[in-house]
Write a protein that holds these residues in place. Structure first.
Motif, mmCIF file in Angstrom:
data_model
loop_
_atom_site.group_PDB
_atom_site.id
_atom_site.type_symbol
_atom_site.label_atom_id
_atom_site.label_comp_id
_atom_site.label_asym_id
_atom_site.label_seq_id
_atom_site.Cartn_x
_atom_site.Cartn_y
_atom_site.Cartn_z
ATOM 1 N N UNK A 305 0.809 -1.214 0.000
ATOM 2 C CA UNK A 305 0.000 0.000 0.000
ATOM 3 C C UNK A 305 0.838 1.259 0.000
ATOM 4 N N UNK A 306 1.953 1.242 0.732
ATOM 5 C CA UNK A 306 2.840 2.405 0.770
ATOM 6 C C UNK A 306 3.421 2.692 -0.604
ATOM 7 N N UNK A 307 3.820 1.654 -1.321
ATOM 8 C CA UNK A 307 4.400 1.847 -2.643
ATOM 9 C C UNK A 307 3.369 2.375 -3.634
ATOM 10 N N UNK A 308 2.157 1.854 -3.549
ATOM 11 C CA UNK A 308 1.098 2.285 -4.482
ATOM 12 C C UNK A 308 0.610 3.689 -4.144
ATOM 13 N N UNK A 309 0.386 3.950 -2.869
ATOM 14 C CA UNK A 309 -0.192 5.237 -2.477
ATOM 15 C C UNK A 309 0.728 6.402 -2.818
ATOM 16 N N UNK A 310 2.043 6.176 -2.748
ATOM 17 C CA UNK A 310 2.968 7.246 -3.105
ATOM 18 C C UNK A 310 2.822 7.661 -4.557
ATOM 19 N N UNK A 311 2.712 6.690 -5.452
ATOM 20 C CA UNK A 311 2.533 7.003 -6.875
ATOM 21 C C UNK A 311 1.202 7.693 -7.120
ATOM 22 N N UNK A 312 0.166 7.227 -6.437
ATOM 23 C CA UNK A 312 -1.152 7.846 -6.595
ATOM 24 C C UNK A 312 -1.130 9.286 -6.096
ATOM 25 N N UNK A 313 -0.491 9.510 -4.941
ATOM 26 C CA UNK A 313 -0.429 10.858 -4.378
ATOM 27 C C UNK A 313 0.335 11.813 -5.281
ATOM 28 N N UNK A 314 1.350 11.309 -5.983
ATOM 29 C CA UNK A 314 2.089 12.155 -6.918
ATOM 30 C C UNK A 314 1.198 12.662 -8.048
ATOM 31 N N UNK A 315 0.180 11.878 -8.388
ATOM 32 C CA UNK A 315 -0.687 12.230 -9.513
ATOM 33 C C UNK A 315 -1.893 13.065 -9.092
#
Length: 447
Positions: A305-315
């Motif tokens: 979740x940490x890896x995915x959420x970081x990419x989502x937050x960047x967008x």
């Protein structure tokens, strides 16, 4: 000062290595936080049978709570100090203090001194997390995103898992004291590397009016100089003199309250679930082996979740991502109340993906929406108030279990906490939404 600057920027040519060193060193620092989360739980079975001390369950609970109280005070005070004396100095102090005090735990002659050393170690470590978050975000190639914060926090879960594995190897042959020796040893390598490779934050230097140093460090380390915050660009260095006051002033008060409430809910979930999920799942009818597997799957989901959420937050931005993640956590926690067979593992994994990442997205939002003069203070208060939730999380689970309402109402209670977190963070505003006419963070002369 010149000597300090030279030690931070010894190479004469620009390099991209500094952001990598900052991220790597801070990741190890956060890993120590993960160690501290697990180490006491790992040694409690040995402590409870340690005849020389004769500890009761109440005494062990008190010592455990002391550590969290120390972390709370440390986050509130040391996080604020970071904005006054600098990120680099604070991280060196906190890592050194935590390591020395952890080593003292290994040789503590009495429960009283052991509890005192745990409290002081928690105090030191409590200030490290917000400072590391601030520094990593300021050296990130995308400071306003969420990937820097979420990647940093993977160290927390790696540290927790590694400590549990270390306990299996060390405690039986060497005793419980060996765990605290192991927790202090990383400082032997970490502190020299920090002295050699950890630079001061250009954002902090600009906030202190030391523009030439900031420009030099930014140039030598291949990052862009920090830009002034839109509401503080015309105000002097005096604004940094009282960063706590700034959090209670326009235009930051609304965000401060929203962040504090959300952090409280976020860490309540993290600590509550880590403490009581296996027991609640047993109450729901799953066997002991499965209930322990649920805890492993929950934390595995946290890393993903940490890896995915970081990419989502960047967008889409950390605020919007945090709303989605808290709401998603609430949904999957509520669904855990449904008694199913294999599919329950998927629900637990997804709950871990959303619940643990949600709090880190709050840190990312906090970092992106506060100027350098008060950034670490804002992160410190976010983590500090959140630690109060960390204390309340195990209490909530224990009360539900003690009253016989853990199934299904324990799941619904935690789901409600997640929903409240989503509502709280949705009441915040990003920098772009702040009114241009908002008052400056403190009263100061025009620069």
């Amino acid at each position: 000062m010149a000597t300090s600057l030279q030690s931070e920027t010894r190479d004469s040519s620009p390099t991209r290595a500094a952001p990598t060193w900052v991220a790597s060193l801070c990741w190890v620092i956060v890993l120590l936080d993960g160690f501290d989360l697990v180490v006491l739980g790992a040694v409690i079975p040995s402590l409870s049978t340690y005849e020389a001390w004769g500890l009761t369950t109440g005494t062990l609970t008190f010592i455990s709570t002391l550590t969290l109280v120390g972390m709370t005070i440390g986050a509130l005070t040391i996080g604020t100090l970071t904005d006054v004396i600098g990120r680099r100095r604070v991280l060196l102090f906190t890592v050194t203090a935590f390591s020395v005090l952890t080593l003292l735990c290994a040789v503590a002659p009495s429960p009283l001194l052991f509890g005192l050393f745990r409290f002081l170690a928690g105090f030191g470590l409590g200030g490290a997390l917000p400072t590391a978050l601030a520094l990593v975000n300021e050296f990130s190639r995308k400071p306003g995103g969420g990937s820097a914060s979420t990647m940093l926090m993977t160290g927390y879960h790696v540290g927790a898992v590694a400590t549990a594995a270390l306990a299996i190897v060390l405690i039986e042959p060497f005793g419980w004291r060996s765990m605290f020796v192991a927790g202090a040893l990383p400082a032997v390598v970490l502190i020299p590397l920090m002295l050699r490779y950890l630079p001061e934050s250009p954002s902090y230097l600009i906030g202190q009016g030391r523009h030439a140093e900031a420009e030099q460090i930014a140039k030598r380390h291949g990052i862009r100089p920090a830009q002034a915050h839109p509401h503080t660009a015309h105000h002097s260095v005096a604004e940094a003199a009282n960063p706590v006051h700034a959090l209670f002033s326009r235009p930051f008060l609304r965000n401060s309250i929203a962040i504090w409430v959300t952090s409280f809910m976020g860490l309540l979930l993290v600590y509550g679930l880590n403490t009581w999920l296996p027991t609640i799942m047993r109450e729901a009818g799953y066997n002991l082996g499965a209930s322990l597997t649920f805890l492993l799957i929950l934390n595995a989901g946290a890393v993903v979740g940490l890896l995915i959420s970081g990419s989502v937050a960047n967008k889409i931005g950390p605020r919007t991502a945090a709303i989605i993640w808290f709401a998603g956590g609430a949904v999957f926690l509520a669904l855990l109340s449904v008694k199913i067979s294999f599919g329950i593992y998927i629900l637990v994994f997804l709950a871990g993906c959303f619940v643990f990442s949600a709090q880190v997205l709050v840190y990312a939002f906090t970092s992106a929406n506060h100027p350098p003069q008060i950034r670490a203070t804002a992160l410190g208060w976010s983590a500090g108030v959140g630690r109060l939730g960390a204390i309340c999380g195990p209490v909530l689970g224990g009360v539900m279990l003690g009253a016989g309402y853990a199934v299904p109402w324990g799941f619904y209670a935690f789901a409600l906490v997640g929903l409240l977190g989503a509502i709280a963070i949705s009441s915040s505003r990003t920098i772009a939404e702040l009114p241009p006419s908002a008052a400056p963070i403190t009263r100061g002369r025009e620069a």
